[in-house]
Design a protein around this motif. Structure first.
Motif, PDB file in Angstrom:
ATOM      1  N   THR A   6       0.828  -1.207   0.000  1.00  0.00           N
ATOM      2  CA  THR A   6       0.000   0.000   0.000  1.00  0.00           C
ATOM      3  C   THR A   6       0.858   1.252   0.000  1.00  0.00           C
ATOM      4  OG1 THR A   6      -1.588  -1.252   1.298  1.00  0.00           O
ATOM      5  CG2 THR A   6      -1.945   1.110   1.118  1.00  0.00           C
ATOM      6  N   ALA A   9       2.686   1.699  -3.209  1.00  0.00           N
ATOM      7  CA  ALA A   9       1.796   2.239  -4.245  1.00  0.00           C
ATOM      8  C   ALA A   9       1.617   3.740  -4.065  1.00  0.00           C
ATOM      9  CB  ALA A   9       0.456   1.529  -4.202  1.00  0.00           C
ATOM     10  N   LEU A  10       1.496   4.172  -2.826  1.00  0.00           N
ATOM     11  CA  LEU A  10       1.261   5.596  -2.547  1.00  0.00           C
ATOM     12  C   LEU A  10       2.523   6.441  -2.734  1.00  0.00           C
ATOM     13  CD1 LEU A  10      -0.969   5.201   0.633  1.00  0.00           C
ATOM     14  CD2 LEU A  10      -1.689   6.239  -1.532  1.00  0.00           C
ATOM     15  N   ARG A  15       0.832   7.762  -9.250  1.00  0.00           N
ATOM     16  CA  ARG A  15      -0.228   6.946  -8.650  1.00  0.00           C
ATOM     17  C   ARG A  15      -1.061   7.751  -7.670  1.00  0.00           C
ATOM     18  NH1 ARG A  15       3.958   2.744  -9.126  1.00  0.00           N
ATOM     19  NH2 ARG A  15       4.610   3.040  -6.974  1.00  0.00           N
ATOM     20  N   ARG A  16      -0.431   8.667  -6.951  1.00  0.00           N
ATOM     21  CA  ARG A  16      -1.237   9.525  -6.071  1.00  0.00           C
ATOM     22  C   ARG A  16      -2.146  10.420  -6.898  1.00  0.00           C
ATOM     23  NH1 ARG A  16       3.507  10.081  -3.635  1.00  0.00           N
ATOM     24  NH2 ARG A  16       3.687  12.313  -4.114  1.00  0.00           N
ATOM     25  N   LEU A  19      -5.140   8.439  -7.967  1.00  0.00           N
ATOM     26  CA  LEU A  19      -6.106   8.299  -6.871  1.00  0.00           C
ATOM     27  C   LEU A  19      -6.894   9.595  -6.675  1.00  0.00           C
ATOM     28  CD1 LEU A  19      -3.928   6.319  -4.303  1.00  0.00           C
ATOM     29  CD2 LEU A  19      -5.748   5.419  -5.769  1.00  0.00           C
ATOM     30  N   HIS A  46       0.836   1.199 -13.708  1.00  0.00           N
ATOM     31  CA  HIS A  46       0.531   1.879 -12.445  1.00  0.00           C
ATOM     32  C   HIS A  46      -0.824   1.422 -11.886  1.00  0.00           C
ATOM     33  CE1 HIS A  46       3.991   4.439 -12.163  1.00  0.00           C
ATOM     34  NE2 HIS A  46       3.817   4.908 -13.389  1.00  0.00           N
ATOM     35  N   LEU A  50      -1.714  -0.191  -8.173  1.00  0.00           N
ATOM     36  CA  LEU A  50      -2.782   0.306  -7.295  1.00  0.00           C
ATOM     37  C   LEU A  50      -3.784  -0.805  -6.994  1.00  0.00           C
ATOM     38  CD1 LEU A  50      -3.368   3.827  -8.893  1.00  0.00           C
ATOM     39  CD2 LEU A  50      -2.438   3.341  -6.613  1.00  0.00           C
ATOM     40  N   LYS A  51      -4.013  -1.638  -7.988  1.00  0.00           N
ATOM     41  CA  LYS A  51      -4.970  -2.735  -7.826  1.00  0.00           C
ATOM     42  C   LYS A  51      -4.420  -3.779  -6.858  1.00  0.00           C
ATOM     43  CE  LYS A  51      -5.813  -4.993 -11.544  1.00  0.00           C
ATOM     44  NZ  LYS A  51      -6.184  -5.211 -12.979  1.00  0.00           N
ATOM     45  N   LEU A  55      -5.946  -0.457  -3.531  1.00  0.00           N
ATOM     46  CA  LEU A  55      -6.350   0.952  -3.411  1.00  0.00           C
ATOM     47  C   LEU A  55      -7.423   1.306  -4.433  1.00  0.00           C
ATOM     48  CD1 LEU A  55      -2.879   2.508  -2.668  1.00  0.00           C
ATOM     49  CD2 LEU A  55      -4.928   2.858  -1.282  1.00  0.00           C
TER      50      LEU A  55
END
Lengths: 94, 94
Positions: A6, A9-10, A15-16, A19, A46, A50-51, A55
């Motif tokens: 997590t 990913a963040l 990626r942020r 989101l 990306h 995230l998947k 997220l």
DNA sequence: TAGCTATTTAGAATATTTTCTAAATAGCTA
DNA sequence: TAGCTATTTAGAAAATATTCTAAATAGCTA
């Protein structure tokens, strides 16, 4: 699942940004891609991350794939951070 | 400063463990290191990353360096996540 | 001040991440 | 079904991260 995936990913700004785009509702991979100056393949990479981090989740419809923010994992991360921060011991479980 | 560095720092399990150790108070680099099966050099590398991310700060005393959790950055991350999650529009700024 | 003790820095090896191009898949639509 | 459109997968190149050993720094202590 797991905070490593997590947070990893963040950690990436693209990626942020993805989101953040999804804050206002689901978008297809193509719609997401149109906001960035990268190939679809890279966006797909990306989205995959995230998947895997849970997220986002996807909904397949026609030949589009829509992505949507999974707020429950966002909550879990906030809980971990809240526990780390500590000190709010009057925030009782109800 | 910047979320990239902060999330990147949080992405590593050892660094999260270090932060968890610091929950109960400051520790010297050596005390931190004694909890892990790695060289002091590696611990120092991880502490450097946490420091760059402003997740910890150091206090030099005698010839020890003590590390302490910086909860204000933890708060900032929680705010970002809270905004991402959205939907708590009655959580008014007071 | 000489030698400890605590910690960091440098340099190198290995692993992981990010990006691209090209090709594959999969479902519509005419 | 033939050809689109949307998206992913594969493979390779380049960049970044993680770890170690060895050496450097810096402040005590005797």
């Amino acid at each position: 699942m797991g905070f490593a995936e997590t947070f990893k990913a963040l950690a990436d700004p693209i990626r942020r940004d993805i989101l953040t785009l999804l804050r206002s509702g689901r978008l297809s991979a193509g719609e997401i891609g149109s906001h960035f100056d990268m190939t679809g393949a890279t966006i797909s990479y990306h989205l995959g991350i995230l998947k895997k981090a849970d997220l986002v989740f996807e909904q397949r419809e026609k030949n589009f794939i829509y992505y949507e923010l999974n707020t429950s994992v966002v909550e879990e991360v906030m809980l971990w951070l809240s526990d780390l921060r500590g000190g709010n011991e009057h925030a009782e479980k109800k």
